[in-house]
Design a protein around this motif. Structure first.
Motif, mmCIF file in Angstrom:
data_model
loop_
_atom_site.group_PDB
_atom_site.id
_atom_site.type_symbol
_atom_site.label_atom_id
_atom_site.label_comp_id
_atom_site.label_asym_id
_atom_site.label_seq_id
_atom_site.Cartn_x
_atom_site.Cartn_y
_atom_site.Cartn_z
ATOM 1 N N GLY B 289 0.812 -1.205 0.000
ATOM 2 C CA GLY B 289 0.000 0.000 0.000
ATOM 3 C C GLY B 289 0.848 1.258 0.000
ATOM 4 N N GLY B 290 0.363 2.297 -0.678
ATOM 5 C CA GLY B 290 1.087 3.560 -0.723
ATOM 6 C C GLY B 290 0.196 4.713 -0.342
ATOM 7 N N ASN B 291 0.586 5.872 -0.810
ATOM 8 C CA ASN B 291 -0.112 7.101 -0.463
ATOM 9 C C ASN B 291 -1.542 7.120 -1.002
ATOM 10 N N GLY B 292 -1.836 6.247 -1.946
ATOM 11 C CA GLY B 292 -3.175 6.242 -2.538
ATOM 12 C C GLY B 292 -4.163 5.356 -1.798
ATOM 13 N N VAL B 293 -3.743 4.759 -0.689
ATOM 14 C CA VAL B 293 -4.689 3.958 0.097
ATOM 15 C C VAL B 293 -5.421 4.896 1.039
ATOM 16 N N THR B 331 15.620 1.800 0.068
ATOM 17 C CA THR B 331 16.031 1.930 1.471
ATOM 18 C C THR B 331 15.225 1.009 2.381
ATOM 19 N N GLY B 332 14.402 0.180 1.783
ATOM 20 C CA GLY B 332 13.653 -0.782 2.589
ATOM 21 C C GLY B 332 14.104 -2.180 2.229
ATOM 22 N N THR B 333 13.140 -3.062 1.982
ATOM 23 C CA THR B 333 13.455 -4.438 1.654
ATOM 24 C C THR B 333 13.367 -4.649 0.148
ATOM 25 N N ILE B 364 -3.070 -1.037 -8.785
ATOM 26 C CA ILE B 364 -4.373 -0.389 -8.656
ATOM 27 C C ILE B 364 -4.060 1.076 -8.431
ATOM 28 N N ASN B 365 -4.480 1.938 -9.347
ATOM 29 C CA ASN B 365 -4.095 3.344 -9.250
ATOM 30 C C ASN B 365 -5.130 4.212 -9.943
ATOM 31 N N LYS B 366 -5.183 5.490 -9.511
ATOM 32 C CA LYS B 366 -6.120 6.421 -10.122
ATOM 33 C C LYS B 366 -5.534 7.009 -11.400
ATOM 34 N N ASP B 367 -4.207 7.002 -11.472
ATOM 35 C CA ASP B 367 -3.525 7.741 -12.536
ATOM 36 C C ASP B 367 -2.971 6.770 -13.576
ATOM 37 N N ASP B 383 -10.517 3.918 -8.193
ATOM 38 C CA ASP B 383 -10.310 4.267 -6.801
ATOM 39 C C ASP B 383 -9.944 3.028 -5.992
ATOM 40 N N SER B 384 -8.887 3.164 -5.200
ATOM 41 C CA SER B 384 -8.363 1.992 -4.486
ATOM 42 C C SER B 384 -9.398 1.385 -3.552
ATOM 43 N N THR B 385 -10.149 2.236 -2.833
ATOM 44 C CA THR B 385 -11.102 1.717 -1.843
ATOM 45 C C THR B 385 -12.149 0.841 -2.521
HETATM 46 C C1 LIG Z 1 16.940 8.593 -0.854
HETATM 47 C C2 LIG Z 1 15.522 8.133 -1.039
HETATM 48 C C3 LIG Z 1 15.218 6.806 -0.794
HETATM 49 C C4 LIG Z 1 13.918 6.358 -0.950
HETATM 50 N N1 LIG Z 1 13.661 5.041 -0.721
HETATM 51 C C5 LIG Z 1 12.408 4.603 -0.890
HETATM 52 C C6 LIG Z 1 12.104 3.214 -0.662
HETATM 53 O O1 LIG Z 1 12.966 2.418 -0.292
HETATM 54 N N2 LIG Z 1 10.828 2.796 -0.855
HETATM 55 C C7 LIG Z 1 9.841 3.636 -1.258
HETATM 56 O O2 LIG Z 1 8.692 3.177 -1.423
HETATM 57 N N3 LIG Z 1 10.091 4.936 -1.439
HETATM 58 C C8 LIG Z 1 11.345 5.439 -1.281
HETATM 59 N N4 LIG Z 1 11.586 6.781 -1.471
HETATM 60 C C9 LIG Z 1 10.453 7.662 -1.711
HETATM 61 C C10 LIG Z 1 10.029 7.661 -3.167
HETATM 62 O O3 LIG Z 1 10.813 8.574 -3.884
HETATM 63 C C11 LIG Z 1 8.570 8.099 -3.289
HETATM 64 O O4 LIG Z 1 8.396 9.317 -2.633
HETATM 65 C C12 LIG Z 1 7.579 7.135 -2.691
HETATM 66 O O5 LIG Z 1 7.855 5.826 -3.128
HETATM 67 C C13 LIG Z 1 6.195 7.487 -3.140
HETATM 68 O O6 LIG Z 1 5.257 6.713 -2.448
HETATM 69 P P1 LIG Z 1 3.783 6.502 -2.981
HETATM 70 O O7 LIG Z 1 3.871 5.936 -4.329
HETATM 71 O O8 LIG Z 1 3.080 5.718 -1.948
HETATM 72 O O9 LIG Z 1 3.159 7.964 -2.967
HETATM 73 P P2 LIG Z 1 2.774 8.947 -4.140
HETATM 74 O O10 LIG Z 1 3.917 9.214 -5.003
HETATM 75 O O11 LIG Z 1 2.088 10.090 -3.484
HETATM 76 O O12 LIG Z 1 1.763 8.114 -5.017
HETATM 77 C C14 LIG Z 1 0.430 7.849 -4.667
HETATM 78 C C15 LIG Z 1 -0.231 7.182 -5.818
HETATM 79 O O13 LIG Z 1 -1.527 6.795 -5.455
HETATM 80 C C16 LIG Z 1 -2.458 7.142 -6.443
HETATM 81 N N5 LIG Z 1 -3.730 7.405 -5.773
HETATM 82 C C17 LIG Z 1 -4.076 8.458 -5.028
HETATM 83 N N6 LIG Z 1 -5.305 8.314 -4.553
HETATM 84 C C18 LIG Z 1 -5.762 7.151 -4.997
HETATM 85 C C19 LIG Z 1 -6.987 6.444 -4.853
HETATM 86 N N7 LIG Z 1 -7.997 6.906 -4.121
HETATM 87 N N8 LIG Z 1 -7.108 5.264 -5.480
HETATM 88 C C20 LIG Z 1 -6.097 4.755 -6.204
HETATM 89 N N9 LIG Z 1 -4.932 5.367 -6.381
HETATM 90 C C21 LIG Z 1 -4.761 6.567 -5.784
HETATM 91 C C22 LIG Z 1 -1.882 8.320 -7.139
HETATM 92 O O14 LIG Z 1 -2.334 8.354 -8.483
HETATM 93 C C23 LIG Z 1 -0.375 8.051 -7.056
HETATM 94 O O15 LIG Z 1 0.049 7.317 -8.182
HETATM 95 C C24 LIG Z 1 12.893 7.255 -1.337
HETATM 96 C C25 LIG Z 1 13.210 8.569 -1.578
HETATM 97 C C26 LIG Z 1 14.498 9.024 -1.431
HETATM 98 C C27 LIG Z 1 14.790 10.465 -1.713
#
Ligand SMILES: Cc1cc2nc3c(=O)[nH]c(=O)nc-3n(C[C@H](O)[C@H](O)[C@H](O)COP(=O)(O)OP(=O)(O)OC[C@H]3O[C@@H](n4cnc5c(N)ncnc54)[C@H](O)[C@@H]3O)c2cc1C
Ligand SMILES: Nc1ncnc2c1ncn2[C@@H]1O[C@H](COP(=O)(O)O)[C@@H](O)[C@H]1O
Lengths: 258, 407
Positions: B289-293, B331-333, B364-367, B383-385
């Motif tokens: 899960g990411g920021n879109g959850v 920086t994770g696994t 699963i993504n909005k974009d 929408d993820s939900t």
């Molecule tokens: C040195 C360094 C190391 C890093 N190491 C890591 C690492 O090890 N692992 C890691 O994960 N990140 C790492 N990052 C961070 C990485 O660059 C990104 O910031 C991060 O991965 C983004 O997370 P995200 O995709 O969850 O969020 P976002 O980039 O905000 O993406 C969210 C996504 O969700 C979608 N979304 C939004 N709302 C909904 C919805 N309702 N339904 C469906 N989809 C939706 C959007 O379209 C978007 O594509 C690192 C960054 C740096 C600078």
């Protein structure tokens, strides 16, 4: 856990520290000893074929055992006949081994050959013995990715233990000193392999390069610009149910829904 | 095909773009040739091409840009030459792992080694047990396919498989047996066969050349060099996979019927392990899960219903929705899952690095334009939900159907 007292023998070998190369207890064999201790307690027998003077063997005794049997063998001997002969008359119901020795060839063939010689079944990657009733054992086998499989096998059998088995307990210094190494004289068979093969320090393996087999410039251009994955199916404008159905079909196809 | 001349703007555009990868395949042939008298002849009609505005144009810069008015069909994947072995003088038998029903990269390396050993005289035989989903045996280098099917070979059945392999040994008397020295089957099967045949194998082999082979010995600090024996258990990357030829994949059969052996090991099936306890690096199926959850309760519920191990992007971890040890990426696994289901993760490079070795990626993504969707084998835009909810319902329904079948 429910089982009658078992007659278990664990085979142990001398290990080598991965960095310093110093002799120590072998990691997997120690796990096999631990498993044996949980099944047979103090009644567990340890067996080694080799040099009875090897200090590293004492580390196994330090895990809580008073003695072990050592079949005296020179370094270049094939230990299989000696071990097989001993086990045939030892009356063991379960023989535990590691899955790969840390010194010598380390081919991991010993448990297989032993099982073949004794004509016993072999369980590979034993993780746990769940129960033993009426001469039948129910065991868990460790699979890659943390999975487990339940198997049923008739006693007596041979089982090898790998790194998925529970971590071995520490070895205590006092009991290790006090323990007895009972040595036995047995016949020696030379290992033919070492006449023709040589052991040498491990060479680092070459890293595989990404080779682009292109005959024309256009192909090279394509290889350089193409994304690693050509991109898959993208489903837009559909109801969540249809999307879920597509994902479900893929998960079924990959057989990850259990 | 009909003779109606239709314009194909795309191929015309490709024909004009000299940097396009398919450019060469769209060039009109025979625009100039050497005539019988030794003079260079030109066909003025073939020189021209149709420009974007529909007019015929002649490029006088010298760079040939033909394309003609007629649509040329693009054959993008060039056919590799077919390698045929009619009467092999010996056989090299490979028993691939077929993880998930397909050739793994380890299997392909092994087939590469096999065709090296087979040269132009021998045939590479692949022995496959049970159902498979592989469609590219030909480009992997399989000359003969021995597909052994039947009830007795479903699931974990090492003893029956050894019986079958012994029959293969009698029938083909292969010059070499090759097994992947892996934990997913080959390592065990190869050693069992070695013990049964009384052959001393070479294990963890990483190089075979000139009849000699080198394998790791002991705990990996030493190498063992020896004459290549008949049975070889080879490590991954022992050779390069086949890439230049196509092979016949001619089916062969086992002669005679297999004697049914008394099985001494009964398989009682897989044991349910708690996916939350499997280390992420080893997990087979990850729901990440990411920021879109939007609804984390629902996300956890989905992981439970699917039986998936949970993962997360860094943003989800930084925001406190997931523990730090669940972060996937640079920086994770670094995970090795066979199926990676990414919910609301945009696919930043740091994240994609961590899933580079994953087999199937589902997004699963909005974009629809985000990088995760480009990486994914299947992307569902929405929408993820809502999609997670529908997925939970679908899987629960399937599970209940299963229970009813059993009852
Ligand atoms: C040195 C360094 C190391 C890093 N190491 C890591 C690492 O090890 N692992 C890691 O994960 N990140 C790492 N990052 C961070 C990485 O660059 C990104 O910031 C991060 O991965 C983004 O997370 P995200 O995709 O969850 O969020 P976002 O980039 O905000 O993406 C969210 C996504 O969700 C979608 N979304 C939004 N709302 C909904 C919805 N309702 N339904 C469906 N989809 C939706 C959007 O379209 C978007 O594509 C690192 C960054 C740096 C600078
Ligand atoms: N000399 C020995 N004495 C007793 N057990 C041994 C000996 N050598 C190997 N073994 C056992 O056999 C396992 C596999 O060894 P190997 O086949 O040499 O890789 C080891 O983990 C040990 O449990």
């Amino acid at each position: 856990m429910s089982h009658d007292p078992l007659n278990v023998i664990t085979l142990v070998s001398v290990g080598a520290h991965p960095v310093t190369g110093r002799a120590r207890r072998a990691e997997q064999d120690a796990r096999a000893v631990d498993l044996g201790l949980s099944l047979a307690g103090k009644e567990l027998h340890l067996l080694h074929a080799g040099d009875p003077q090897a200090e590293a063997l004492r580390a196994y005794l330090g895990m809580g055992l008073a003695e072990m049997t050592v079949l005296q063998q020179p370094p270049q001997a094939d230990v299989l006949p000696a071990l097989g002969n001993y086990l045939r008359h030892a009356g063991a119901q379960l023989v535990l081994t590691g899955s790969q020795a840390e010194t010598g060839e380390g081919s991991g063939m010993l448990p297989y050959l032993l099982a073949e010689q004794l004509d016993w079944p072999l369980i590979v990657g034993l993780a746990e013995v769940e129960s033993v009733t009426g001469g039948v054992a129910q065991v868990l086998q460790a699979l890659p990715r943390g999975q487990r499989r339940r198997l049923q096998v008739r006693l007596p059998f041979v089982a090898s233990v790998d790194n998925a088995a529970p971590e071995a307990r520490q070895s205590a210094f006092g009991p290790a000193r006090r323990g007895q190494l009972q040595q036995q004289e047995v016949a020696v068979v030379e290992d033919a392999l070492l006449e023709e093969a040589q052991l040498q320090p491990a060479r680092p393996r070459p890293k595989r390069l990404k080779v682009i087999k292109a005959k024309t410039g256009a192909e090279r251009m394509k290889a350089a610009t193409a994304k690693a994955s050509a991109g898959g199916q993208v489903l837009t404008d559909m109801t969540p149910e249809q999307g879920a159905e597509a994902i479900f079909a893929l998960l079924r196809g990959e057989d990850v829904l259990r | 095909m009909s003779d109606i001349i239709r314009r194909d703007p795309r191929s015309e555009w490709i024909a004009r773009n000299r940097l396009h990868p398919l450019h060469a395949s769209l060039q009109a042939l025979g625009a100039s040739w050497v005539g019988p008298s030794g003079l260079i002849r030109k066909n003025p009609h073939a020189v021209a091409f149709v420009g974007p505005n529909g007019l015929k144009r002649i490029d006088r810069s010298g760079a040939q840009q033909g394309g003609g008015g007629k649509r040329a069909s693009i054959s993008a994947a060039a056919q590799l030459p077919l390698h045929i072995i009619e009467q092999p003088s010996f056989h090299i038998v490979v028993v691939p792992d077929m993880v998930g029903g397909r050739l793994s990269s380890h299997d392909k390396d092994l087939l590469g080694l096999a065709s090296m050993l087979a040269g132009s005289e021998g045939a590479v035989v692949a022995v496959v047990f049970g159902e498979h989903k592989e469609s590219a045996f030909d480009t992997a280098g399989v000359d003969r396919l021995l597909h052994i099917q039947g009830e007795a070979f479903v699931g974990y059945t090492p003893e029956q498989r050894i019986m079958a392999l012994r029959a293969v040994d009698d029938q083909l008397a292969p010059r070499h047996w090759l097994f992947p020295d892996s934990r997913t089957g080959g390592g065990e099967l190869g050693r069992r066969l070695a013990a049964k045949l009384g052959e001393r194998p070479a294990t963890r082999v990483w190089q075979v050349a000139d009849g000699q082979c080198i394998g790791r010995a002991g705990a990996g600090q030493q190498d063992l060099a020896r004459r290549a024996p008949r049975l070889i258990l080879a490590a991954a990357e022992c050779a390069d996979p086949v890439g230049e030829t196509r092979h016949e994949v001619r089916a062969i059969e086992l002669e005679g019927t297999l004697a049914h052996s008394l099985t001494r090991i009964d398989n009682l099936g897989a044991v349910a392990v708690d996916p939350a306890l499997t280390p992420m690096a080893e997990a087979e199926f990850i729901l990440s899960g990411g920021n879109g959850v939007r609804d984390w309760e629902l996300f956890h519920q989905a992981a439970e219903v699917l039986g998936a191990t949970e993962g997360a992007s860094r943003v989800a971890v930084d925001d406190g929705f997931m523990p730090r040890d669940r972060q996937v990426g640079a920086t994770g696994t670094w995970v090795t899952a066979r199926v990676y289901l990414a919910v609301g993760i945009s696919g930043a490079v740091q994240h994609l690095q961590g899933i580079a070795t994953c087999d199937k990626v589902v997004a699963i993504n909005k974009d629809p334009g985000c990088d995760m969707v480009k990486r994914a084998d299947l992307a569902v835009i929405g929408d993820s939900t809502a999609i997670l909810q529908a997925l939970i319902e679908r899987v629960s329904e399937y599970r209940q159907g299963d229970l009813r079948d059993v009852a």
